[in-house]
Write a protein that holds these residues in place. Structure first.
Motif, short mmCIF file in Angstrom:
data_model
loop_
_atom_site.label_atom_id
_atom_site.label_comp_id
_atom_site.label_asym_id
_atom_site.label_seq_id
_atom_site.Cartn_x
_atom_site.Cartn_y
_atom_site.Cartn_z
N GLU A 17 0.84 -1.21 0.00
CA GLU A 17 0.00 0.00 0.00
C GLU A 17 0.86 1.25 0.00
N VAL A 50 -1.42 -1.33 -4.95
CA VAL A 50 -2.63 -2.15 -4.78
C VAL A 50 -3.43 -2.23 -6.08
N ASP A 51 -3.78 -1.08 -6.67
CA ASP A 51 -4.58 -1.09 -7.89
C ASP A 51 -3.86 -1.81 -9.03
N VAL A 73 -4.08 -5.58 -8.50
CA VAL A 73 -5.43 -6.06 -8.82
C VAL A 73 -5.62 -6.11 -10.34
N ASP A 74 -5.16 -5.07 -11.04
CA ASP A 74 -5.25 -5.06 -12.51
C ASP A 74 -4.44 -6.19 -13.13
N HIS A 117 -6.46 -9.48 -12.43
CA HIS A 117 -7.74 -9.64 -13.12
C HIS A 117 -7.66 -9.38 -14.62
N VAL A 165 -2.94 -8.81 -0.55
CA VAL A 165 -3.61 -7.69 -1.22
C VAL A 165 -4.81 -8.20 -2.00
N LEU A 166 -4.64 -9.30 -2.70
CA LEU A 166 -5.75 -9.85 -3.50
C LEU A 166 -6.88 -10.35 -2.61
N ASP A 191 -7.58 -9.21 0.42
CA ASP A 191 -8.21 -8.01 0.97
C ASP A 191 -9.14 -7.38 -0.06
N HIS A 192 -8.68 -7.30 -1.29
CA HIS A 192 -9.50 -6.72 -2.36
C HIS A 192 -10.76 -7.56 -2.57
N GLN A 221 -13.15 -6.79 0.16
CA GLN A 221 -13.79 -5.49 -0.05
C GLN A 221 -14.88 -5.59 -1.11
N MET A 222 -14.61 -6.31 -2.18
CA MET A 222 -15.61 -6.47 -3.23
C MET A 222 -16.83 -7.23 -2.71
#
Length: 182
Positions: free
Chosen positions: A8, A13-14, A17-18, A21, A49-50, A52-53, A56-57
């Motif tokens: 973080e 993080v973003d 995730v990108d 996915h 991180v994944l 946690d993401h 959150q989703m």
């Protein structure tokens, strides 16, 4: 707020995730790519991180489902009833967040913002209650006035006292229909 991890703090993080996915990269491939670029990451850090993401989703989807259920349940009710239900749901979520704070997280939290959110939401609940009370008072005042007018007109029309009392009781027994509010 909990302490931010290295990923973080590096602002990755973003991107992770990108990469997972959109680019369909594995945790190992993501970690290796970022290490090659000079970032301090590990496969397990990427995995956290994944996860946690994903959590959150899931929470966002749950919140969306709850909001949809509230709207569906209250669709025939007033906007005021929807606001009240939403405010209560927010208060419940805020209180859950406060209950789930660990002692080690207290130092890092912006407690003034959390308390301000709780206080602002509580104020909105008070305002909603005040509006509902004022509406009910006005409604009841209107019923009382209507019963007086009906009584006067019924006397002019020659109805019996018993009939007039029955009509007045029925008028005054009417309850506030909140679906016609706001």
């Amino acid at each position: 707020m909990p302490r931010r991890n290295k990923i973080e703090m590096q602002g990755l993080v973003d991107r992770i995730v990108d990469m997972f996915h959109r680019d369909r990269m594995s945790q190992r491939e993501i970690a290796d790519t970022l290490k090659d670029e000079g970032y301090d990451v590990s496969k397990s850090g990427v995995g956290r991180v994944l996860l946690d993401h994903a959590g959150q989703m899931k929470a966002y989807r749950q919140a969306a489902m709850e909001a949809t259920a509230i709207v569906k349940e209250l669709k025939t009710q007033s906007g005021l009833d929807m606001a009240e239900a939403t405010s209560q749901l927010i208060q419940m979520k805020l209180l859950d967040a406060v209950k789930n704070v660990g002692a080690e997280e207290l130092d890092d939290m912006e407690l003034d913002k959390l308390f301000a959110a709780v206080e602002k939401n509580a104020r909105s609940q008070v305002q909603i209650a005040r509006v509902k009370l004022e509406y009910e008072r006005g409604y009841n005042k209107g019923l009382f006035r209507a019963s007086e007018v009906v009584e006067s007109e019924a006397r002019k029309a020659g109805l019996t006292e018993e009939s007039i009392d029955t009509i007045k009781r029925r008028i005054l027994a009417l309850k506030v229909d909140t679906s016609e509010q706001g």
